[in-house]
Scaffold this motif. Structure first.
Motif, mmCIF file in Angstrom:
data_model
loop_
_atom_site.group_PDB
_atom_site.id
_atom_site.type_symbol
_atom_site.label_atom_id
_atom_site.label_comp_id
_atom_site.label_asym_id
_atom_site.label_seq_id
_atom_site.Cartn_x
_atom_site.Cartn_y
_atom_site.Cartn_z
ATOM 1 N N VAL A 166 41.046 42.959 45.086
ATOM 2 C CA VAL A 166 40.734 44.384 45.093
ATOM 3 C C VAL A 166 41.504 45.029 46.242
ATOM 4 O O VAL A 166 41.208 44.783 47.413
ATOM 5 N N THR A 167 42.483 45.871 45.888
ATOM 6 C CA THR A 167 43.351 46.507 46.874
ATOM 7 C C THR A 167 43.124 48.013 46.972
ATOM 8 O O THR A 167 43.684 48.661 47.846
ATOM 9 N N ARG A 168 42.339 48.562 46.047
ATOM 10 C CA ARG A 168 42.038 50.000 46.059
ATOM 11 C C ARG A 168 40.617 50.232 45.559
ATOM 12 O O ARG A 168 39.992 49.326 45.012
ATOM 13 N N ASP A 169 40.125 51.453 45.731
ATOM 14 C CA ASP A 169 38.740 51.787 45.388
ATOM 15 C C ASP A 169 38.447 51.528 43.909
ATOM 16 O O ASP A 169 39.298 51.741 43.043
ATOM 17 N N ILE A 170 37.199 51.092 43.669
ATOM 18 C CA ILE A 170 36.695 50.880 42.315
ATOM 19 C C ILE A 170 35.500 51.815 42.140
ATOM 20 O O ILE A 170 34.590 51.836 42.977
ATOM 21 N N GLY A 171 35.479 52.574 41.066
ATOM 22 C CA GLY A 171 34.425 53.553 40.826
ATOM 23 C C GLY A 171 33.078 52.917 40.500
ATOM 24 O O GLY A 171 32.987 51.733 40.149
ATOM 25 N N ALA A 172 32.041 53.723 40.594
ATOM 26 C CA ALA A 172 30.687 53.279 40.270
ATOM 27 C C ALA A 172 30.594 52.916 38.786
ATOM 28 O O ALA A 172 31.210 53.566 37.938
ATOM 29 N N HIS A 173 29.885 51.858 38.488
ATOM 30 C CA HIS A 173 29.612 51.401 37.116
ATOM 31 C C HIS A 173 30.895 51.154 36.328
ATOM 32 O O HIS A 173 30.988 51.459 35.138
ATOM 33 N N ARG A 174 31.881 50.572 37.017
ATOM 34 C CA ARG A 174 33.140 50.233 36.372
ATOM 35 C C ARG A 174 33.384 48.737 36.477
ATOM 36 O O ARG A 174 33.046 48.105 37.476
ATOM 37 N N LEU A 175 33.974 48.159 35.424
ATOM 38 C CA LEU A 175 34.406 46.767 35.423
ATOM 39 C C LEU A 175 35.860 46.757 35.855
ATOM 40 O O LEU A 175 36.691 47.495 35.299
ATOM 41 N N ALA A 176 36.177 45.949 36.877
ATOM 42 C CA ALA A 176 37.558 45.833 37.360
ATOM 43 C C ALA A 176 37.955 44.366 37.358
ATOM 44 O O ALA A 176 37.179 43.501 37.761
ATOM 45 N N VAL A 177 39.176 44.083 36.918
ATOM 46 C CA VAL A 177 39.681 42.717 36.857
ATOM 47 C C VAL A 177 41.159 42.699 37.190
ATOM 48 O O VAL A 177 41.851 43.714 37.068
ATOM 49 N N GLY A 178 41.654 41.548 37.625
ATOM 50 C CA GLY A 178 43.084 41.335 37.759
ATOM 51 C C GLY A 178 43.603 41.314 39.183
ATOM 52 O O GLY A 178 42.859 41.431 40.145
ATOM 53 N N ILE A 179 44.930 41.126 39.268
ATOM 54 C CA ILE A 179 45.643 41.076 40.543
ATOM 55 C C ILE A 179 46.815 42.045 40.438
ATOM 56 O O ILE A 179 47.794 41.736 39.769
ATOM 57 N N PRO A 180 46.727 43.205 41.048
ATOM 58 C CA PRO A 180 45.563 43.758 41.731
ATOM 59 C C PRO A 180 44.514 44.202 40.721
ATOM 60 O O PRO A 180 44.837 44.463 39.556
ATOM 61 N N ALA A 181 43.266 44.306 41.169
ATOM 62 C CA ALA A 181 42.164 44.684 40.275
ATOM 63 C C ALA A 181 42.375 46.099 39.743
ATOM 64 O O ALA A 181 42.718 47.013 40.490
ATOM 65 N N ARG A 182 42.159 46.238 38.440
ATOM 66 C CA ARG A 182 42.238 47.543 37.775
ATOM 67 C C ARG A 182 40.955 47.769 36.998
ATOM 68 O O ARG A 182 40.420 46.832 36.392
ATOM 69 N N GLU A 183 40.488 49.008 36.990
ATOM 70 C CA GLU A 183 39.310 49.369 36.202
ATOM 71 C C GLU A 183 39.676 49.291 34.726
ATOM 72 O O GLU A 183 40.700 49.839 34.308
ATOM 73 N N VAL A 184 38.838 48.593 33.932
ATOM 74 C CA VAL A 184 39.140 48.434 32.514
ATOM 75 C C VAL A 184 38.098 49.060 31.599
ATOM 76 O O VAL A 184 38.394 49.345 30.440
ATOM 77 N N SER A 185 36.875 49.264 32.091
ATOM 78 C CA SER A 185 35.850 49.879 31.242
ATOM 79 C C SER A 185 34.634 50.243 32.081
ATOM 80 O O SER A 185 34.506 49.831 33.233
ATOM 81 N N ASP A 186 33.747 51.011 31.464
ATOM 82 C CA ASP A 186 32.439 51.246 32.062
ATOM 83 C C ASP A 186 31.623 49.980 31.909
ATOM 84 O O ASP A 186 31.854 49.169 30.999
#
Length: 190
Positions: A166-186
Motif C-alpha cells: 500500500v503506497t497511497r490512500d485507500i478509501g473507506a469500504h474499498r477492497l484494494a489489492v496488488g503491487i502497488p495496491a489499487r482499489e478494485v471494488s466496494d
C-alpha cells in the motif's frame, strides 16, 4: 489466550501484558489510555516465537481498546513518535517501525507478516525522506504479507488483499489489492 504473562503493568484500566520470549523496553509512563495490550501471545498449539516491543526515549503508546500483538512481532516506536492502538490484533511476524505516528483503529485485524513503516530511513536522489504518519481506520481487515508505507491512510471498513503493498490512500469500504495496491471494488465485511 495463552497462559498468564510473566510480568504485567497495570495502572487504572491500563494494562500492558508481555508474554515469554518477548523482549520489552519501555517505562510505564510511556503508555497512556484506558486500554490493554497483550504482547507476544501465541495461538493455541503454536510455538512461541521471539519478538520485541521497544518504546525508545520520549516515545508514546496510547491504548484505546483491547489489542493483541502475537508472537514474533517486532515493534519499534522511535524517539518522539506515537503508536495508537484501538482494538484488534496483529498476527504472528508483524513489524512496525514508527518514527512519527502510526494509528490502528478499533476492530482492525491484521494478518501475519504485516509490515508498516512511516519513514523510508534514507533518501534516494534527494527525494524527501521525512517520516509521514500512517493511519489505519476502524474495522479494517489486512491480509497476510501486506506492507503499508509512509503517509498512507486506509479508510474505515477497507480490506487489503494478501501480499499487497500500500503506497497511497485507500478509501473507506474499498477492497484494494496488488503491487502497488489499487482499489478494485466496494466491500462490506463483519
Amino acid at each position: 489466550m495463552p497462559k498468564a504473562a510473566y510480568l504485567a503493568l497495570r495502572r487504572g484500566n491500563l494494562s500492558i501484558i508481555p508474554y515469554r520470549r518477548t523482549a520489552m523496553r519501555a517505562s510505564g509512563s510511556q503508555f497512556d489510555g484506558p486500554g490493554r495490550v497483550h504482547i507476544g501471545a501465541n495461538l493455541p498449539n503454536s510455538p512461541s516465537v521471539a519478538g520485541h516491543f521497544i518504546l525508545h526515549d520520549n516515545a508514546m503508546c496510547r491504548l484505546e481498546g483491547n489489542f493483541s500483538i502475537l508472537s514474533g512481532c517486532r515493534i519499534d516506536v522511535y524517539r518522539g513518535a506515537a503508536l495508537t492502538l484501538g482494538s484488534g490484533y496483529i498476527n504472528v511476524g508483524g513489524r512496525l517501525q514508527c518514527y512519527s505516528a502510526i494509528t490502528i483503529g478499533d476492530g482492525t485485524f491484521i494478518g501475519e507478516n504485516f509490515r508498516a513503516m512511516d519513514w523510508d530511513q534514507h533518501s534516494i536522489d534527494g527525494r524527501d525522506s521525512a517520516p509521514q504518519p500512517i493511519h489505519i481506520g476502524a474495522s479494517v481487515w489486512i491480509g497476510a504479507g501486506v506492507t503499508v508505507l509512509k503517509g498512507v491512510t486506509i479508510g474505515d471498513g477497507a480490506v487489503i488483499g494478501a501480499g499487497s503493498i500500500v503506497t497511497r490512500d485507500i478509501g473507506a469500504h474499498r477492497l484494494a489489492v496488488g503491487i502497488p495496491a489499487r482499489e478494485v471494488s466496494d466491500v462490506s465485511w463483519r
